[in-house]
Every structure is written in structure tokens, then in C-alpha cells.
Design a protein around this motif. Structure first.
Motif, PDB file in Angstrom:
ATOM      1  N   UNK A 122      48.859  45.066  37.099  1.00 18.47           N
ATOM      2  CA  UNK A 122      47.512  45.639  37.196  1.00 18.47           C
ATOM      3  C   UNK A 122      47.327  46.704  36.114  1.00 18.47           C
ATOM      4  N   UNK A 123      46.060  47.074  35.904  1.00 14.41           N
ATOM      5  CA  UNK A 123      45.769  48.127  34.923  1.00 14.41           C
ATOM      6  C   UNK A 123      44.907  49.213  35.569  1.00 14.41           C
ATOM      7  N   UNK A 124      45.177  50.434  35.182  1.00 16.11           N
ATOM      8  CA  UNK A 124      44.363  51.577  35.616  1.00 16.11           C
ATOM      9  C   UNK A 124      43.826  52.238  34.356  1.00 16.11           C
ATOM     10  N   UNK A 125      42.534  52.527  34.354  1.00 17.51           N
ATOM     11  CA  UNK A 125      41.947  53.196  33.183  1.00 17.51           C
ATOM     12  C   UNK A 125      41.682  54.656  33.541  1.00 17.51           C
ATOM     13  N   UNK A 126      42.156  55.557  32.683  1.00 19.96           N
ATOM     14  CA  UNK A 126      41.812  56.976  32.821  1.00 19.96           C
ATOM     15  C   UNK A 126      41.335  57.477  31.456  1.00 19.96           C
ATOM     16  N   UNK A 147      52.656  49.060  36.296  1.00 18.23           N
ATOM     17  CA  UNK A 147      51.206  48.987  36.055  1.00 18.23           C
ATOM     18  C   UNK A 147      50.928  49.565  34.662  1.00 18.23           C
ATOM     19  N   UNK A 148      49.927  49.008  33.998  1.00 19.45           N
ATOM     20  CA  UNK A 148      49.575  49.532  32.664  1.00 19.45           C
ATOM     21  C   UNK A 148      48.526  50.638  32.820  1.00 19.45           C
ATOM     22  N   UNK A 149      48.825  51.785  32.234  1.00 14.76           N
ATOM     23  CA  UNK A 149      47.883  52.906  32.272  1.00 14.76           C
ATOM     24  C   UNK A 149      47.160  52.946  30.921  1.00 14.76           C
ATOM     25  N   UNK A 150      45.839  52.771  30.960  1.00 19.38           N
ATOM     26  CA  UNK A 150      45.066  52.686  29.710  1.00 19.38           C
ATOM     27  C   UNK A 150      44.232  53.964  29.558  1.00 19.38           C
ATOM     28  N   UNK A 151      44.343  54.605  28.406  1.00 21.18           N
ATOM     29  CA  UNK A 151      43.568  55.827  28.146  1.00 21.18           C
ATOM     30  C   UNK A 151      42.310  55.508  27.338  1.00 21.18           C
ATOM     31  N   UNK A 171      40.197  41.551  33.851  1.00 21.69           N
ATOM     32  CA  UNK A 171      40.519  41.049  35.200  1.00 21.69           C
ATOM     33  C   UNK A 171      41.697  41.775  35.846  1.00 21.69           C
ATOM     34  N   UNK A 172      42.512  42.431  35.023  1.00 17.23           N
ATOM     35  CA  UNK A 172      43.664  43.143  35.593  1.00 17.23           C
ATOM     36  C   UNK A 172      43.304  44.574  35.989  1.00 17.23           C
ATOM     37  N   UNK A 173      42.137  45.044  35.537  1.00 13.17           N
ATOM     38  CA  UNK A 173      41.766  46.432  35.835  1.00 13.17           C
ATOM     39  C   UNK A 173      41.457  46.576  37.320  1.00 13.17           C
ATOM     40  N   UNK A 174      42.157  47.514  37.945  1.00 14.61           N
ATOM     41  CA  UNK A 174      41.956  47.702  39.388  1.00 14.61           C
ATOM     42  C   UNK A 174      41.274  49.031  39.706  1.00 14.61           C
ATOM     43  N   UNK A 175      41.421  49.995  38.799  1.00 12.27           N
ATOM     44  CA  UNK A 175      40.882  51.328  39.105  1.00 12.27           C
ATOM     45  C   UNK A 175      40.514  52.063  37.812  1.00 12.27           C
ATOM     46  N   UNK A 176      39.387  52.787  37.879  1.00 14.08           N
ATOM     47  CA  UNK A 176      39.078  53.754  36.822  1.00 14.08           C
ATOM     48  C   UNK A 176      39.089  55.122  37.496  1.00 14.08           C
ATOM     49  N   UNK A 177      39.919  56.022  36.978  1.00 12.79           N
ATOM     50  CA  UNK A 177      39.988  57.387  37.519  1.00 12.79           C
ATOM     51  C   UNK A 177      39.455  58.319  36.445  1.00 12.79           C
ATOM     52  N   UNK A 178      38.332  58.942  36.726  1.00 10.64           N
ATOM     53  CA  UNK A 178      37.643  59.705  35.673  1.00 10.64           C
ATOM     54  C   UNK A 178      37.144  61.042  36.199  1.00 10.64           C
ATOM     55  N   UNK A 179      37.262  62.047  35.357  1.00 12.57           N
ATOM     56  CA  UNK A 179      36.746  63.353  35.742  1.00 12.57           C
ATOM     57  C   UNK A 179      35.232  63.392  35.530  1.00 12.57           C
TER      58      UNK A 179
END
Lengths: 417, 135
Positions: A122-126, A147-151, A171-179
Motif C-alpha cells: 500500500x501507499x500513504x501520501x504525506x 508500505x511506501x510513504x510518498x512525500x 490504486x495502491x494509495x490508501x491514505x493521505x495524511x495532510x496538515x
């Protein structure tokens, strides 16, 4: 040099606001300039009195006792939850989970998601703007689960690249965590656009509202985010209080982070059935007085109203930027399209820590360093900054004193070179 | 002059200033006067890890006498280190190890650095380690 002393602002009766905060009424603090509000805010009488009254007159544990003292404590505590629910416009009080603060809220969520939602590949975007508390928990589970952490990076103005974000969601992106708001350079992120993009691809979104919740109205239903976190102490409430909003549809799916009493339906010698509500995430005796204090802080903010707060803080921010720009050779970090009252800057040849120590001795409270934003500082090629951050009790006299003392710092440190 | 005698002078100098501004000016002056630090020692090996700002320290020992060199990005830290160097340079490792640094506390300056006490302790620990190694 511009003078702001005589500017009249009736939109918020700032003198009255300031009097609500006892710290400014202490004789030694007469000229206290508190510009470290992104770190923590001062507390109004109402919050302090609420906590004191609870301990002096109504103290008891909640959810357990059947006597009036305990029943009243439970009622007050659960009223705080409803108050917070209404404040961020959540649909149900069952979506409001109490934590120690933003950091615990994000850790809790990261653990819960890693337990039964996220998996290898899975991928998480921050974004590069995140506070360490919205980076490290994701790094930990990324390493643990593969999991791949994408900045997502910003341009030199400090605005994130929405086009890149759109490209990175797959399709692998599961979450975007953003301020919502950068805690060091004040960028107000276009979270509405980010959430819309995410929702088109069924991606969950966590919004870190630590720096926004005290400065602008929040409507989690309109935003349509899945999770929203904030700390009570940054909105005039006590330390050790925080909130994790979980959209109702996710509450049931997530397993508890910690276990113990007060979170269960039944416990037998064979096993445990957890409560259906957010209670399952809150084992043990909580910070009861703290959440009553946070509820009082929210009442206080509601009394003043965000229209007045935003107008006042925007005016102050514009004035500070104008004054700093007439103060060469100051370099302001970033120039975001939408900005809050968090301003970072440097004076060439002067280390931020030297400035921080000297300003501090003149009763000017600012933050210096990397502000738990090392990746952002590296990205912007900064070793650190001097950061000032405003709140509703700041006024034009604060700005005048700050500028006066900043000139003194510059003079003192240049004189002896 | 012994470390204790030097320490007494620094302490008295700091206490002679009634005004905080003069006291900090004295430290800043010391910071700017710190001799140039050789570039080859500005590496991770000589970095004090505990310090919030970057601080490098190097020690050379000749004929059982220690000589320290240091550099920091912040001038106030440089000033404090300069005073430490005044105390611990040109003396024997034994004297360094037997003489604790007390002038910050006695002059009331320690409060100023209460949030950076880990860095100061890290600096003292490193200077003492150099002394131990030189014995």
C-alpha cells in the motif's frame, strides 16, 4: 518605520479579550509579548475556573459510580464530547474520540489502520509540510508493514503541488495524511481540493488540524475528511487533551489501540467483547477535568466567534508581514497563497537561537529552531527559523514591542562582530 | 593560575554587571573573540551530539597540558564555550577532572540555559572525556 500603536480596531474588543487571560494581568508580565501560540496558547479564566470548580466541587470518576457526584461528572464529561462534536460539525458524538493530544491521536490512528486496513504494497501520501508527529508514526508502520510513504513537496513559496498529488494517487494509495496549516511557515493547505481528489479514488484522508482549529471554523462533514485531529492546548484549553474525529462508518471497523477497563461490553475468562462506540478506544480513567476545560475553551472561542477572530488575526498577520518587510535584511520563509498567523523568518548572519534567547530575556516569546519540521527545513534549505505565531489576545502593541526588541537584537549582535 | 582561580575571576566578572544586557554582551563578546576553528575538525567526530545548535570541540594535549578549540553556529553558545575553554585550557587533565564548572550556577546564568542543560552537560562530558583520554 510604520507605527501601529494608534490603529483602532473595534472588530474584536481586544483589550477585553486580553483581560480574560490571567497571565497578562500578572504585574511582571505587563509587557509580555506571547507570540508562541503555534506551540501552545494561554488559558482564559473560564478554562481555569472550570477545572478548579470540578476538583473543588464536583470531582468524581465517570461512567462508573451510581451516586450523584459521579453521575454529574459523567454528564459534564459527555457534554464536553457533544460540545466538541458541534464545534467541528461532526455528525455524531460517537465520532469524537478523546486522546492526550494530536500526537497520540495520529499514533492511535496509525496503529488502528495498520492493524486491519493497511498491508504490504500500500501507499500513504504525506506532505513535506508535516510536523514530525504526522511523519514518524507513518514511517514506523511503513517500515513495519512494507508500505511506501510518498512525500508531496512544496514550491519555494511553501505551496504544495496539487498536480503532483493528483499524479501520485493510484490504486495502491490508501491514505493521505495532510496538515491543514503548516506549523512553521503558515501555509493553509487547500484541503478541500485534496479531499475531493482523494475521494474520487476512494482514498482515506486524515487532516491534522492542530494549527487550524483555534483560528478558523471547522466543518468535518463539509470537508468530508475521514479523520481530523487536534490538541486542546492550542485552542486555549488544557494540555493533555486532544481529539480524534473518526467518520462514523470507520468507527466499527477499527480495533482498539489500547485495552483495559471502561471500553468493553463484556469480559469473561475466555475473552472480551469491546463496546461498539468510540468508548472502545478510551480505556482507563481519562483526563476528565482536562476535557471539561477544553469544552470551556470552546465555549470561550464560540463567544467571540470566528468571524471576529479571523478578521483580527488576519489584520495582525498583514501588519507583522508589512513591518518585517520594512526591516531589511529579514528573509521570510515561504510566501504561501493562503497563509495563517504563523510567520517564520531569518536575519542573515544571526542564528535563530541567539535571537530567541535575547528576545526571550526581553519578554518576547517566540520559537526558534526547526519546529519539529526537519524535512521541510531541509527542503527549504534552512537550518532553522525564528517563528512567531499569533492568537486572538495579541494586539498591535505586541507588534510594536516585538519590532523594537528585534531591532535591539540585530544591533547587539552586529555591534560586536 | 588554577582552574578554580580562573573560575572565580569569571564568576566575579559576570556578577559585576548589574544589568542582564551587560552580562549577555560580555558572553557575546567572548563568543566573537573565540579563535578560528580549524576546518578539518568541523566533522561529526567532533560534534557535541547533545547540543541543540551545532557545536564542535577539539582537544590537543602536549606535555600533559590540554588545549581546547571549539566552534558553534550560535554566538551565545560560542561565548559560553569560550569561557569553558578559558577554564580548561592550559591545565592538566587531572585538574580538569577535579574541578567542576560552577560559574554558570553561581553567576545566575544557568537559568538562561535551563532548556539547554543537556547540551551543557554534553559539553562538560566531552571535555572530561578528552581529559581522561589524555591521562
Amino acid at each position: 518605520m510604520l507605527s501601529t500603536q494608534n490603529e483602532i480596531r473595534n472588530k474584536v474588543n481586544i483589550e477585553n479579550c486580553r483581560k480574560d487571560f490571567p497571565i497578562f494581568n500578572v504585574p511582571d508580565n505587563e509587557n509580555l509579548v506571547y507570540f508562541d501560540n503555534a506551540s501552545t496558547t494561554q488559558k482564559p479564566h473560564k478554562v481555569i475556573e472550570t477545572i478548579t470548580d470540578f476538583y473543588c466541587q464536583n470531582y468524581s470518576n465517570i461512567h462508573r459510580g451510581l451516586y450523584p457526584l459521579s453521575l454529574n461528572a459523567t454528564e459534564q464529561y459527555e457534554h464536553a464530547r457533544i460540545n466538541i462534536q458541534q464545534f467541528i460539525h461532526a455528525k455524531s458524538n460517537n465520532e469524537i474520540l478523546f486522546t492526550k493530544g494530536t500526537t497520540e491521536a495520529i499514533n492511535l490512528l496509525a496503529f488502528c489502520l495498520s492493524d486491519n486496513h493497511l498491508k504490504k504494497g500500500d501507499e500513504i501520501i504525506i506532505t513535506i509540510l508535516e510536523h514530525h508527529s504526522n511523519i514518524v508514526p507513518w514511517q514506523v508502520i511503513a517500515n513495519k508493514l512494507g508500505i511506501k510513504l510518498v512525500f508531496i513537496y512544496t514550491n519555494s513559496d511553501g505551496d504544495i503541488d496539487l498536480e503532483k498529488l493528483s499524479e501520485y494517487i493510484n490504486n495502491s494509495t490508501k491514505l493521505i495524511a495532510i496538515t491543514h496549516i503548516s506549523n512553521s511557515i503558515g501555509t493553509i493547505n487547500p484541503i478541500e481540493d485534496v479531499i475531493q481528489m482523494a475521494k474520487r479514488k476512494n482514498v482515506l484522508v486524515l487532516v491534522d488540524g492542530a494549527q487550524s482549529v483555534g483560528h478558523m471554523p471547522i466543518d468535518v462533514q463539509k470537508l468530508n475528511c475521514d479523520f481530523f485531529v487536534f490538541s486542546g492546548h492550542k485552542i486555549y484549553g488544557p494540555t493533555g487533551t486532544g481529539v480524534l474525529y473518526i467518520k462514523e462508518e470507520h468507527v466499527e471497523k477499527l480495533n482498539p489501540y489500547q485495552t483495559g477497563g471502561n471500553q468493553i461490553k463484556t469480559v469473561t475468562t475466555h475473552g472480551t467483547v469491546y463496546a461498539d462506540s468510540t468508548a472502545k478506544f478510551e480505556p482507563g480513567t481519562p483526563n476528565i477535568s482536562g476535557f471539561l476545560g477544553l469544552s470551556a475553551a470552546i465555549d470561550y472561542v464560540n463567544t467571540i466567534g470566528f468571524d471576529a477572530i479571523m478578521e483580527h488575526e488576519n489584520d495582525l498577520t498583514k501588519t507583522i508581514l508589512k513591518r518585517l518587510n520594512t526591516f531589511p535584511p529579514i528573509l521570510i520563509a515561504g510566501n504561501p497563497k493562503n497563509r495563517s498567523g504563523i510567520i517564520s523568518f531569518n536575519i542573515p548572519g544571526i542564528h535563530p537561537m541567539d535571537a530567541g534567547i535575547l528576545l526571550g530575556q526581553k519578554n518576547i516569546c517566540v520559537r526558534t529552531g526547526v519546529h519539529c519540521n526537519e524535512p521541510l527545513m531541509t527542503h527549504l534549505k534552512l537550518d532553522g527559523t525564528i517563528r512567531l505565531s499569533i492568537a486572538l489576545y495579541n494586539n498591535y502593541n505586541d507588534i510594536d514591542l516585538f519590532i523594537e526588541k528585534l531591532a535591539w537584537v540585530q544591533d547587539l549582535l552586529s555591534r560586536q562582530k | 593560575m588554577t582552574v578554580d582561580e580562573k573560575q572565580k575571576i569569571i564568576e566575579e566578572e559576570l556578577l559585576s554587571y548589574d544589568d542582564w544586557d551587560d552580562r549577555i554582551s560580555y558572553i557575546i563578546e567572548k563568543g566573537y573573540a573565540l579563535p578560528e576553528y580549524p576546518l578539518q575538525f568541523k566533522t561529526n567526530e567532533f560534534l557535541i551530539k547533545e547540543c541543540q545548535s551545532k557545536l564542535w570541540i577539539y582537544c590537543e594535549c602536549k606535555n600533559e597540558i590540554c588545549y581546547f578549540l571549539a566552534h558553534s553556529e550560535t554566538v551565545i553558545t560560542k561565548g559560553i564555550v569560550a569561557l569553558f575553554i578559558e577554564l580548561y585550557s592550559n591545565v592538566t587533565p587531572t585538574e580538569i577532572l577535579n574541578t567542576p564548572i560552577t560559574f554558570l550556577e553561581k553567576s545566575g546564568m544557568l537559568k538562561l540555559f535551563s532548556n539547554r542543560i543537556t547540551g551543557i552537560n554534553g559539553l562538560i562530558k566531552t571535555m572530561h572525556q578528552y581529559a581522561i583520554n589524555a591521562k
